[in-house]
Design a protein around this motif. Structure first.
Motif, short mmCIF file in Angstrom:
data_model
loop_
_atom_site.label_atom_id
_atom_site.label_comp_id
_atom_site.label_asym_id
_atom_site.label_seq_id
_atom_site.Cartn_x
_atom_site.Cartn_y
_atom_site.Cartn_z
N ASP A 44 -5.08 18.00 2.25
CA ASP A 44 -3.79 17.46 2.71
C ASP A 44 -3.01 18.43 3.58
N GLU A 45 -3.69 19.45 4.12
CA GLU A 45 -3.00 20.42 4.99
C GLU A 45 -2.43 19.70 6.22
N PRO A 46 -1.12 19.80 6.46
CA PRO A 46 -0.55 19.11 7.63
C PRO A 46 -0.82 19.88 8.92
N ASN A 47 -0.90 19.19 10.02
CA ASN A 47 -0.98 19.85 11.32
C ASN A 47 0.36 20.51 11.64
N HIS A 48 0.30 21.66 12.30
CA HIS A 48 1.55 22.29 12.74
C HIS A 48 2.00 21.64 14.05
N ALA A 49 3.19 22.02 14.48
CA ALA A 49 3.82 21.33 15.61
C ALA A 49 3.21 21.68 16.96
N TYR A 50 2.35 22.72 17.02
CA TYR A 50 1.90 23.23 18.32
C TYR A 50 0.39 23.09 18.49
N MET A 51 -0.20 22.13 17.83
CA MET A 51 -1.65 21.95 17.89
C MET A 51 -2.12 21.79 19.34
N PRO A 52 -2.99 22.68 19.84
CA PRO A 52 -3.47 22.55 21.22
C PRO A 52 -4.49 21.43 21.38
N ASN A 53 -5.17 21.11 20.30
CA ASN A 53 -6.20 20.06 20.34
C ASN A 53 -5.77 18.95 19.39
N LYS A 54 -5.31 17.85 19.95
CA LYS A 54 -4.80 16.75 19.14
C LYS A 54 -5.89 16.02 18.37
N ASN A 55 -7.15 16.30 18.69
CA ASN A 55 -8.25 15.66 17.99
C ASN A 55 -8.67 16.41 16.73
N THR A 64 -7.83 17.95 13.00
CA THR A 64 -6.95 17.86 11.84
C THR A 64 -7.15 19.10 10.99
N LEU A 65 -6.04 19.66 10.50
CA LEU A 65 -6.13 20.86 9.69
C LEU A 65 -6.49 20.55 8.24
N GLY A 66 -6.49 19.29 7.84
CA GLY A 66 -6.99 18.94 6.53
C GLY A 66 -8.48 19.24 6.44
N ASN A 67 -8.87 20.09 5.47
CA ASN A 67 -10.26 20.56 5.29
C ASN A 67 -10.75 21.47 6.42
N TYR A 68 -9.84 21.95 7.25
CA TYR A 68 -10.20 22.86 8.35
C TYR A 68 -10.95 24.06 7.79
N GLN A 69 -12.00 24.47 8.46
CA GLN A 69 -12.75 25.67 8.07
C GLN A 69 -12.51 26.75 9.10
N GLN A 70 -11.46 27.53 8.87
CA GLN A 70 -11.06 28.57 9.82
C GLN A 70 -11.94 29.80 9.66
N MET A 71 -12.64 30.16 10.71
CA MET A 71 -13.39 31.40 10.66
C MET A 71 -12.42 32.57 10.67
N VAL A 72 -12.58 33.45 9.71
CA VAL A 72 -11.72 34.62 9.56
C VAL A 72 -12.43 35.87 10.09
N ARG A 73 -13.72 35.98 9.78
CA ARG A 73 -14.50 37.12 10.27
C ARG A 73 -15.95 36.70 10.34
N SER A 74 -16.70 37.30 11.23
CA SER A 74 -18.12 36.96 11.39
C SER A 74 -18.84 38.13 12.03
N GLU A 75 -20.15 38.19 11.78
CA GLU A 75 -20.96 39.23 12.41
C GLU A 75 -22.43 38.84 12.33
N VAL A 76 -23.21 39.45 13.20
CA VAL A 76 -24.66 39.21 13.24
C VAL A 76 -25.37 40.54 13.04
N MET A 77 -26.52 40.47 12.40
CA MET A 77 -27.41 41.62 12.29
C MET A 77 -28.78 41.22 12.80
N ARG A 78 -29.25 41.90 13.83
CA ARG A 78 -30.62 41.67 14.30
C ARG A 78 -31.55 42.31 13.29
N GLY A 79 -32.34 41.47 12.60
CA GLY A 79 -33.08 41.93 11.43
C GLY A 79 -34.01 43.10 11.68
#
Length: 643
Positions: free
Chosen positions: A528-539, A541-556
């Motif tokens: 039920d997370e509401p959209n904020h007033a400044y959403m750049p992409n109107k398509n 929805t922040l409900g169930n949004y999966q915001q990437m916080v950090r990421s990295e790759v390791m070449r095995g």
């Protein structure tokens, strides 16, 4: 496309502060006098140097220098051509300094030969006996081969002697590659260099910008003309435009995919020297070692304020590593870290509402930084006591001034990582849970390099010069694929703040002989997370949004050594350990913490053939094969938690 890329690169990476219009466009012309010089280095090479001196400077009203050295041009050229703004911010411009801009050797209007990343070279014994090779510059033009440290030293020496009405103090700043030049000024620094602020600094091209842990950042493919084409003589015009790839489409994913193996890039960059260097040095060999500024960060005497953005897709490794290295090697040096909720260099200009991708962090955050952090630092060390007490109070700036990207607030720390951070492990269980204990099973997926996982679902960004928004983008599109593993906590019953370092300690196996491992830390919003007033992409929805916080790759192949790669043994359980960059983020009550694991991330990184070859840049089509990867339940993500 050539023109657009050139302008885009200039605005984003080159001189972002100068691209920002002031409230009065005539302020620079009304208050500063511009002079252009050709400053000779110790080997006789002359570097184009532009000085903007306050018109009210005098013997009784002296100003310090504030300098930027850049490979991206000090335009506008010509004695009567003035920029709209000077310095890192309008605040500092109005405070008044003697602003200095210099084209580094081999670039734009300077003489010499261009080499990517020439940090401090070791002192020869004879020069060391004479108090260091840099100091020898005052009396000798042959005291060791020139590098960016010596060029900075020589420039400062010249400025002090030839630009009148200076107070004998010098500061330096720069964003991105100019951030590297700022960091390179620190070893064997000129005594007059009192304050330096490397911002989003490039530090080592094998770990930021062009590679992450040895994986090639293919999204950077379009930048190579800027870095890999020489110009025969000084120029004020871009000489590399004809080297840009003509894609014929705005769909960068499809263009990069249709290229096939990286060896096919040669049809575009056969004569690009930096591309050829990259292809011929796939491992962390001497070529890359000698281009890293990190080992040189010793004997640092100037005050340092390293600045970065938590969502910087280009240089996140650089600021964190430079800060920590200076802290370790120079315990008595004034050394502070600033990390804000920004993409690459975006703290240099105010956008009003501060967003990254679809995530809103507050208003006027860049202005807060410029006025209350950056200006305080430079004014204190260049105009005031310079004793390290940089505030109105005795406390001054903290050791670390960091923005919590979950609470949307600045926090101050007297040590980073924080002394009271507690290490906690989360296990990746086969039932999809991210839990305090692990099982005895495994999760598996089929990785097909011919059907790679995209790094973004926004195709409009894939043909740009460098990636940007993906660092905080919604990851639902990836998590719903069968070749992406997802693990998440239960709904949090209280806030959880991660603050510090993150380690991925994976137990894996593969039916192939090589593989990449991508780990993403994600904040899952409530339904039920509401959209904020400044959403750049109107398509979105922040409900169930999966915001990437950090990421990295390791070449095995580099799991045990970046210098000596080795294949996997098919089916054998293997440790793959690597660090994700630091984080300060609160997962709020009602949210979940998620980890995603995958093996392709295209075209952010190049595709691993999953068949071991000596040099992936020279791999053939036949080398790219499907493989089944397993991640075992005793794999952990190790984080630091703040109370």
């Amino acid at each position: 496309m050539k023109y657009w890329l050139s302008i885009c690169f200039a605005v984003i990476l080159v001189l972002p502060a100068q691209a920002q219009l002031t409230t009065n466009g005539s302020f620079v012309r009304d208050n500063y006098q511009k002079t252009e010089y050709k400053v000779a280095m110790r080997d006789g090479t002359k570097l184009h140097t532009t000085v903007y001196a306050p018109k009210d400077a005098s013997a009784t009203n002296q100003y310090p220098f504030l300098m930027q050295r850049t490979c991206y041009s000090v335009a506008p050229y010509g004695p009567d051509a003035y920029p709209a703004q000077l310095g890192p911010s309008e605040t500092l411009m109005r405070n008044k300094f003697i602003f200095v801009y210099q084209d580094v050797r081999g670039r734009w209007n300077s003489e010499g030969t261009w080499t990517n990343m020439t940090p401090n070279l070791p002192d020869p014994p004879a020069a060391t006996a004479k108090k260091g090779r840099k100091a020898a510059a005052a009396t000798s033009s042959t005291a060791g081969a020139p590098d960016e440290s010596s060029d900075t030293y020589d420039t400062i020496e010249w400025l002090l002697k030839n630009v009148p009405n200076n107070n004998g103090r010098v500061g330096q700043w720069g964003i991105s590659y100019p951030g590297f030049y700022t960091a390179a000024s620190l070893p064997d620094a000129h005594p007059a260099l009192k304050a330096a602020s490397p911002q989003a600094p490039v530090s080592d091209f094998f770990f930021d910008d062009f590679h992450h842990n040895g994986a090639f950042i293919q999204a950077y493919l379009f930048t190579f003309p800027v870095f890999g084409i020489q110009h025969p003589e000084p120029t004020t015009k871009a000489w590399y435009n004809d080297g840009f790839i003509q894609t014929g489409t705005k769909d960068g994913f499809q263009f990069q995919y249709d290229l096939g193996p990286l060896k096919n890039v040669d049809k575009y960059y056969k004569d690009n020297f930096y591309w050829q260097e990259t292809v011929n040095h796939p491992n962390y060999d001497e070529f890359w070692h000698k281009r890293s500024i990190i080992p040189a960060l010793k004997n640092v005497r100037p005050a340092v304020m390293t600045v970065g953005g938590w969502f910087d897709a280009e240089d996140l490794y650089g600021p964190l590593t430079i800060y920590k290295t200076i802290e370790k090697n120079n315990p008595n040096t004034y050394n502070t870290l600033v990390m804000g909720p920004f993409g690459h260099g975006r703290w240099s200009r105010e956008t009003g509402h501060t967003l990254h991708s679809n995530v809103y962090f507050g208003d006027s955050i860049a202005t807060f930084y410029q006025r209350n952090i950056e200006a305080k630092f430079f004014n204190h060390f260049l105009k005031s006591a310079g004793d390290g007490k940089t505030g109105e109070s005795t406390s001054g700036l903290p050791e670390a001034y960091l923005f919590n990207t979950g609470r949307n607030e600045w926090r101050q720390f007297d040590k980073w990582p924080a002394a009271d951070a507690q290490t906690k492990q989360y296990f990746l269980n086969a039932n999809g849970s991210l839990a305090n204990a692990g099982g005895t099973g495994f999760s598996e997926f089929v990785s097909d390099p011919m059907k790679p996982v995209p790094y973004t679902e926004d195709n409009t960004t894939t043909s740009g010069f460098t990636p940007f928004n993906y660092m905080s983008e919604d990851q639902r599109f990836a998590g719903r694929r069968p070749d992406v593993l997802t693990f998440q906590t239960d709904v949090l019953t209280e806030d959880l703040t991660l603050g510090g370092e993150i380690m991925a300690k994976l137990k894996v196996s593969t039916t192939g002989t090589d593989a990449d491992w991508v780990v993403k830390l994600i904040d899952v919003y409530p339904p039920d997370e509401p959209n904020h007033a400044y959403m750049p992409n109107k398509n979105i929805t922040l409900g169930n949004y999966q915001q990437m916080v950090r990421s990295e790759v390791m070449r095995g192949r580099f799991r045990n050594s970046f210098e000596k790669p080795e294949p996997f043994k098919s089916g054998e359980v293997t440790d793959v350990n690597f660090r994700l960059q630091d984080v300060l983020h609160t997962f709020k009550k009602g949210h979940r913490m998620m980890i995603q694991v995958q093996s392709t991330w295209f075209p952010l990184i190049d595709r691993n053939p999953q068949t071991y070859v000596d040099n992936i840049y020279k791999a053939d089509e036949k080398d790219f094969r499907k493989a089944t990867h397993r991640v075992y339940d005793n794999s952990v993500i190790e984080v630091q938690v703040l109370k």
